[in-house]
Design a protein around this motif. Structure first.
Motif, mmCIF file in Angstrom:
data_model
loop_
_atom_site.group_PDB
_atom_site.id
_atom_site.type_symbol
_atom_site.label_atom_id
_atom_site.label_comp_id
_atom_site.label_asym_id
_atom_site.label_seq_id
_atom_site.Cartn_x
_atom_site.Cartn_y
_atom_site.Cartn_z
ATOM 1 N N THR A 59 6.461 5.226 -9.146
ATOM 2 C CA THR A 59 6.355 3.769 -9.032
ATOM 3 C C THR A 59 7.749 3.158 -9.127
ATOM 4 O O THR A 59 8.719 3.816 -9.547
ATOM 5 C CB THR A 59 5.483 3.191 -10.159
ATOM 6 N N GLY A 60 7.837 1.889 -8.786
ATOM 7 C CA GLY A 60 9.111 1.182 -8.879
ATOM 8 C C GLY A 60 9.636 1.143 -10.303
ATOM 9 O O GLY A 60 10.830 1.310 -10.555
ATOM 10 N N GLU B 299 10.133 4.961 -1.977
ATOM 11 C CA GLU B 299 10.426 4.848 -3.410
ATOM 12 C C GLU B 299 11.566 3.865 -3.652
ATOM 13 O O GLU B 299 11.532 3.107 -4.627
ATOM 14 C CB GLU B 299 10.757 6.220 -3.999
ATOM 15 N N ARG C 192 10.113 0.485 -3.505
ATOM 16 C CA ARG C 192 9.374 0.176 -4.746
ATOM 17 C C ARG C 192 10.337 -0.239 -5.855
ATOM 18 O O ARG C 192 10.095 -1.201 -6.583
ATOM 19 C CB ARG C 192 8.557 1.382 -5.198
ATOM 20 N N GLU D 287 5.495 -4.644 -3.900
ATOM 21 C CA GLU D 287 5.911 -3.242 -4.025
ATOM 22 C C GLU D 287 4.977 -2.371 -3.203
ATOM 23 O O GLU D 287 3.762 -2.465 -3.344
ATOM 24 C CB GLU D 287 5.858 -2.850 -5.512
#
Length: 153
Positions: free
Chosen positions: A66-67, A130, A133, A148
């Protein structure tokens, strides 16, 4: 006679010191022949480190972070402190001109690198998604409203 007494008085401390030294040497030598009474296993246990450190390498499948995870692992080291003139996380004033570039402009800069920031923030294993994100997460902390990209399961 007084010279004789003075010489005897001067020799008296050395006469007393010799037996004292002999007794001390005898005591020290008497202990030399004793066997070691300390258990080597107990000694090894007692001198072990207080804490142990175990390092585990965890591989994450590319594209599945995830971000926030990327930010914490890669971006925070510079953006939390402002190192190398990086805009600080959450500083709306520092990010305003960058947000004006738009999401695609920011993402392109992050992928290619900009000023002191290396390409992909120095994490060459990040996929383009990625990076998107991470950019969305970081810039949204300063007031942007970028979406995102979702993590595919």
């Amino acid at each position: 006679m007084s010279v004789h007494r003075a010489q005897n008085a001067a020799q008296r401390p050395s006469r007393l010191a010799l037996p004292v030294i002999a007794v001390a040497a005898a005591v020290l030598l008497a202990g030399c022949g004793q066997q070691n009474t300390v258990d080597p296993e107990l000694t090894a246990t007692l001198i072990q480190p207080v804490a142990r450190l175990e390092v585990k390498v965890s591989k994450v499948a590319p594209g599945s972070r995830t971000g926030e995870q990327i930010y914490k692992a890669v971006c925070a080291s510079c953006h939390d402190s402002g190192a190398l003139n990086a805009p600080k996380t959450g500083d709306a004033g520092a990010w305003a001109s960058r947000i004006a570039l738009g999401f695609d402009g920011l993402t392109s800069s992050a992928i290619a690198g900009k000023n002191s920031m290396p390409a992909r923030g120095g994490a060459s294993d990040l996929t383009d998604t990625e990076v998107k994100r991470a950019v969305a997460y970081l810039v949204n902390q300063a007031g942007a409203n970028f979406t995102e990209p979702p993590v595919e399961q």
